[in-house]
Design an enzyme around this catalytic site. Sequence first.
Site, mmCIF file in Angstrom:
data_model
loop_
_atom_site.group_PDB
_atom_site.id
_atom_site.type_symbol
_atom_site.label_atom_id
_atom_site.label_comp_id
_atom_site.label_asym_id
_atom_site.label_seq_id
_atom_site.Cartn_x
_atom_site.Cartn_y
_atom_site.Cartn_z
ATOM 1 C CD GLU A 21 24.514 76.522 84.581
ATOM 2 O OE1 GLU A 21 25.463 75.795 83.673
ATOM 3 O OE2 GLU A 21 25.045 77.051 85.466
ATOM 4 C CE1 TYR A 53 32.122 46.270 82.613
ATOM 5 C CE2 TYR A 53 33.792 45.757 84.096
ATOM 6 C CZ TYR A 53 33.156 45.708 82.920
ATOM 7 O OH TYR A 53 33.690 44.652 82.093
ATOM 8 C CB VAL A 72 30.381 69.497 88.571
ATOM 9 C CG1 VAL A 72 29.676 70.103 87.405
ATOM 10 C CG2 VAL A 72 31.693 70.754 88.345
ATOM 11 C CD GLU A 73 33.195 72.661 91.764
ATOM 12 O OE1 GLU A 73 34.249 73.439 91.707
ATOM 13 O OE2 GLU A 73 32.046 72.622 91.718
ATOM 14 C CE LYS A 98 28.361 73.491 84.365
ATOM 15 N NZ LYS A 98 27.514 73.961 85.249
#
Length: 119
Positions: A21, A53, A72-73, A98
């Site tokens: 992945e 930004y 993703v954490e 995702k």
Amino acid sequence: MDWITLRGLRCWAHVGVSEEERRRRQEVRIDLDLGRDLKKAGRMDRVEETIDYAAVTREVRRWVEGRPFHLVEAMAEGIASQILQKFAPKEVRVQIRKFSVPGTENVGIEIIRSRLRTT
């Protein structure tokens, strides 16, 4: 507290538990909320009194696209840490989605982190 919001920042990341992945880049979408008092910026109409930004967007993209992640954490923790360190909001909320889990529109996480007080 006032909030600066960024929605739907698209990045291409190597993220996933399996090596297969992580081998290919996949799209992630990131939403950010940066908490900060914006009264002075509103009165003075100067970018120096707020959080730029566009600069936040560049920093997040550099962070996400510059290294592989298993989770993703971990990506979210890194984003939150970078934003708190470089742009000094009082609080940051990071949401990452995702699109790689079959049968779902998306999967993701949301974290909220605050700057440590030094008083």
